[in-house]
Enzyme design. Structure first.
Site, PDB file in Angstrom:
ATOM      1  N   ILE A   1       0.834  -1.218   0.000  1.00 21.82           N
ATOM      2  CA  ILE A   1       0.000   0.000   0.000  1.00 21.82           C
ATOM      3  C   ILE A   1       0.864   1.262   0.000  1.00 21.82           C
ATOM      4  CG2 ILE A   1      -0.378   0.249   2.508  1.00 21.82           C
ATOM      5  CD1 ILE A   1      -2.905   0.815  -0.377  1.00 21.82           C
TER       6      ILE A   1
ATOM      7  N   SER B   1      12.105   1.162   6.982  1.00 18.38           N
ATOM      8  CA  SER B   1      11.882  -0.083   6.259  1.00 18.38           C
ATOM      9  C   SER B   1      12.988  -1.067   6.596  1.00 18.38           C
ATOM     10  CB  SER B   1      11.868   0.177   4.748  1.00 18.38           C
ATOM     11  OG  SER B   1      11.861  -1.048   4.050  1.00 18.38           O
TER      12      SER B   1
ATOM     13  N   LYS C   1      -5.647   1.864   7.509  1.00 18.43           N
ATOM     14  CA  LYS C   1      -6.711   1.056   8.078  1.00 18.43           C
ATOM     15  C   LYS C   1      -6.257  -0.395   8.214  1.00 18.43           C
ATOM     16  CE  LYS C   1      -8.222  -1.769   5.643  1.00 18.43           C
ATOM     17  NZ  LYS C   1      -7.933  -2.887   4.648  1.00 18.43           N
TER      18      LYS C   1
ATOM     19  N   ASP D   1     -10.105  -7.845   6.384  1.00 19.28           N
ATOM     20  CA  ASP D   1      -9.150  -6.819   5.911  1.00 19.28           C
ATOM     21  C   ASP D   1      -9.768  -6.031   4.757  1.00 19.28           C
ATOM     22  OD1 ASP D   1      -6.312  -5.614   5.785  1.00 19.28           O
ATOM     23  OD2 ASP D   1      -6.687  -6.321   3.748  1.00 19.28           O
TER      24      ASP D   1
HETATM   25  P1  NAP Z   1       2.429  -5.590   3.008  1.00 19.10           P
HETATM   26  O1  NAP Z   1       2.628  -5.409   1.553  1.00 19.10           O
HETATM   27  O2  NAP Z   1       2.507  -6.948   3.588  1.00 19.10           O
HETATM   28  O3  NAP Z   1       3.470  -4.586   3.645  1.00 19.10           O
HETATM   29  C1  NAP Z   1       3.530  -4.259   4.948  1.00 19.10           C
HETATM   30  C2  NAP Z   1       4.916  -3.647   5.217  1.00 19.10           C
HETATM   31  O4  NAP Z   1       4.922  -3.356   6.604  1.00 19.10           O
HETATM   32  C3  NAP Z   1       6.050  -4.621   4.971  1.00 19.10           C
HETATM   33  O5  NAP Z   1       6.540  -4.509   3.666  1.00 19.10           O
HETATM   34  C4  NAP Z   1       7.042  -4.192   6.004  1.00 19.10           C
HETATM   35  O6  NAP Z   1       7.732  -3.058   5.508  1.00 19.10           O
HETATM   36  C5  NAP Z   1       6.226  -3.667   7.150  1.00 19.10           C
HETATM   37  N1  NAP Z   1       6.051  -4.616   8.259  1.00 19.10           N
HETATM   38  C6  NAP Z   1       6.306  -4.349   9.537  1.00 19.10           C
HETATM   39  N2  NAP Z   1       6.042  -5.415  10.300  1.00 19.10           N
HETATM   40  C7  NAP Z   1       5.611  -6.384   9.499  1.00 19.10           C
HETATM   41  C8  NAP Z   1       5.168  -7.710   9.708  1.00 19.10           C
HETATM   42  N3  NAP Z   1       5.132  -8.253  10.917  1.00 19.10           N
HETATM   43  N4  NAP Z   1       4.785  -8.443   8.649  1.00 19.10           N
HETATM   44  C9  NAP Z   1       4.794  -7.907   7.394  1.00 19.10           C
HETATM   45  N5  NAP Z   1       5.182  -6.619   7.154  1.00 19.10           N
HETATM   46  C10 NAP Z   1       5.603  -5.877   8.186  1.00 19.10           C
HETATM   47  O7  NAP Z   1       1.008  -5.018   3.504  1.00 19.10           O
HETATM   48  P2  NAP Z   1       0.085  -3.968   2.758  1.00 19.10           P
HETATM   49  O8  NAP Z   1      -0.779  -4.655   1.780  1.00 19.10           O
HETATM   50  O9  NAP Z   1       0.899  -2.804   2.339  1.00 19.10           O
HETATM   51  O10 NAP Z   1      -0.879  -3.580   3.976  1.00 19.10           O
HETATM   52  C11 NAP Z   1      -0.443  -2.763   5.042  1.00 19.10           C
HETATM   53  C12 NAP Z   1      -1.644  -2.096   5.664  1.00 19.10           C
HETATM   54  O11 NAP Z   1      -2.298  -1.318   4.653  1.00 19.10           O
HETATM   55  C13 NAP Z   1      -2.710  -3.084   6.173  1.00 19.10           C
HETATM   56  O12 NAP Z   1      -3.256  -2.628   7.364  1.00 19.10           O
HETATM   57  C14 NAP Z   1      -3.762  -3.103   5.074  1.00 19.10           C
HETATM   58  O13 NAP Z   1      -5.065  -3.383   5.568  1.00 19.10           O
HETATM   59  C15 NAP Z   1      -3.667  -1.673   4.557  1.00 19.10           C
HETATM   60  N6  NAP Z   1      -4.127  -1.526   3.176  1.00 19.10           N
HETATM   61  C16 NAP Z   1      -3.655  -2.350   2.188  1.00 19.10           C
HETATM   62  C17 NAP Z   1      -4.142  -2.238   0.893  1.00 19.10           C
HETATM   63  C18 NAP Z   1      -3.643  -3.099  -0.244  1.00 19.10           C
HETATM   64  O14 NAP Z   1      -4.173  -2.985  -1.361  1.00 19.10           O
HETATM   65  N7  NAP Z   1      -2.650  -3.949  -0.067  1.00 19.10           N
HETATM   66  C19 NAP Z   1      -5.118  -1.286   0.606  1.00 19.10           C
HETATM   67  C20 NAP Z   1      -5.529  -0.432   1.605  1.00 19.10           C
HETATM   68  C21 NAP Z   1      -5.030  -0.566   2.876  1.00 19.10           C
HETATM   69  P3  NAP Z   1       9.311  -3.037   5.303  1.00 19.10           P
HETATM   70  O15 NAP Z   1       9.591  -4.202   4.432  1.00 19.10           O
HETATM   71  O16 NAP Z   1       9.522  -1.741   4.631  1.00 19.10           O
HETATM   72  O17 NAP Z   1       9.909  -3.126   6.664  1.00 19.10           O
END
Ligand code: NAP
Length: 308
Positions: free
Chosen positions: A14, A36, A90, A168
């Site tokens: 995101i 990060s 969120k 989610d």
């Molecule tokens: P993601 O791709 O899995 O990325 C999360 C990032 O958070 C990881 O790359 C990592 O960043 C960091 N992180 C810290 N602790 C972590 C852990 N225990 N496990 C995994 N990652 C961890 O997740 P995302 O899809 O971006 O979602 C993050 C948040 O945004 C969620 O709450 C989700 O509901 C919300 N969101 C997501 C979307 C979507 O389309 N994906 C849309 C709207 C909202 P570093 O590698 O940089 O350390």
């Protein structure tokens, strides 16, 4: 206008898809740093830990927390305690009480806390709210069906406790419903389907009610491989309102549907800039309350194991 320096914490999907491009387009913000563990963004100063950023850069007044919800409270608490304004992706926390605690902390410190619900900024949501404001509602039906393998490949955290599973995306529907309906609703029954090998649900059927006896039914399903569906239908005495495509497309009564380009995250950063001007707080935990209630009331059904 002088742009406010901001740091993104957690450079995942995101952050890359939405936050970084929106900050890049914003005159109000400048991406000054990232936190990060995987290296961050080319050309932007990176810190391996939030504590490292807070110590090294007291001049950066705001942070956007884009990591999974299980880690959000500790990070938000640390940032608010260090006097930084905080934008929360969120859901705003892994529990409702966490969100209350963060709000109290922001109020005590007199700093901005913004719990974002990106779907509330979808183009059709505010016009839908306005159209429904003086209508007599009969029934609300929410259908949020998508393919988890397509949208969340390899994301382990969504299946772990606090990751919410199908809630989610489902919480996005609840954030819209609670924004557009002219009365509050509450959960009456819920059925949650948990894969045998996972700790979060893959599907949920919810029944809510409000304003006496208006039924609000929601079906969330992550096993859906056909047309991806994110639709809210509201039957009123003056015709049906349909919000489709996650809130981007609105059709009212017999009028043709209207669709506007996606500006959800640009609008989020616009709102954050507004809140910062007089250190306001914008935290509405209601969608998370409904998810918590679904987990409290929900009948649990074990279904076949899920493998990515
Ligand atoms: P993601 O791709 O899995 O990325 C999360 C990032 O958070 C990881 O790359 C990592 O960043 C960091 N992180 C810290 N602790 C972590 C852990 N225990 N496990 C995994 N990652 C961890 O997740 P995302 O899809 O971006 O979602 C993050 C948040 O945004 C969620 O709450 C989700 O509901 C919300 N969101 C997501 C979307 C979507 O389309 N994906 C849309 C709207 C909202 P570093 O590698 O940089 O350390």
């Amino acid at each position: 206008m002088t742009a406010t320096d901001i740091a993104i914490v957690g450079v995942g999907k995101i952050a890359r898809d939405q936050h970084i491009p929106s900050i890049g387009r914003s005159e109000a913000f400048n991406l000054a740093a990232t936190v990060s563990s995987h290296g961050g963004v080319t050309g932007v100063e990176n810190h391996a830990t939030l504590e490292g950023l807070l110590d090294a850069r007291p001049d950066i007044p705001a942070v956007a927390l884009c990591m999974p919800p299980q880690n959000r409270f500790a990070a938000a608490k640390a940032a608010l305690s260090a006097g930084r304004h905080v934008l929360l992706e969120k859901p705003p926390g892994a529990t409702v009480a966490e969100v209350h605690a963060l709000k109290v902390l922001a109020e005590r410190r007199g700093i901005t806390l913004f719990a974002t619900w990106h779907s509330r900024f979808a183009a059709g949501v505010e016009p839908a709210r306005q159209w429904l404001a003086d209508k007599t509602l009969r029934r609300v039906r929410v259908t949020w069906k998508e393919d988890v393998r397509r949208w969340h490949p390899g994301q382990e955290w969504i299946w772990q406790p606090g990751g919410l599973g199908v809630f989610d995306p489902g919480i996005n529907a609840l954030s819209i419903v609670t924004a557009i309906l002219p009365f509050p609703v509450h959960m009456t029954t819920a059925e949650l389907k948990f894969p045998q090998n996972r700790e979060a649900p893959i599907a949920a059927a919810l029944a809510m009610t409000g304003n006496g006896n208006v039924a609000v039914e929601a079906e969330f399903d992550w096993r859906h491989t056909g047309a991806q569906t994110w639709t809210i239908e509201v039957d009123t005495t003056e015709g049906r309102l349909v919000l489709a495509d996650g809130g981007a497309t609105l059709a009212v009564a017999d009028e043709p549907p209207s669709k506007a380009p996606d500006r959800e995250y640009d609008a989020i950063y616009g709102r954050f800039a507004e809140l910062l001007t007089d250190r306001q707080i914008d935290v509405d935990p209601t969608p998370l309350v409904h998810v918590a209630d679904a987990f409290m009331l929900g009948k649990r059904i074990i279904v076949e194991p899920f493998f990515d």
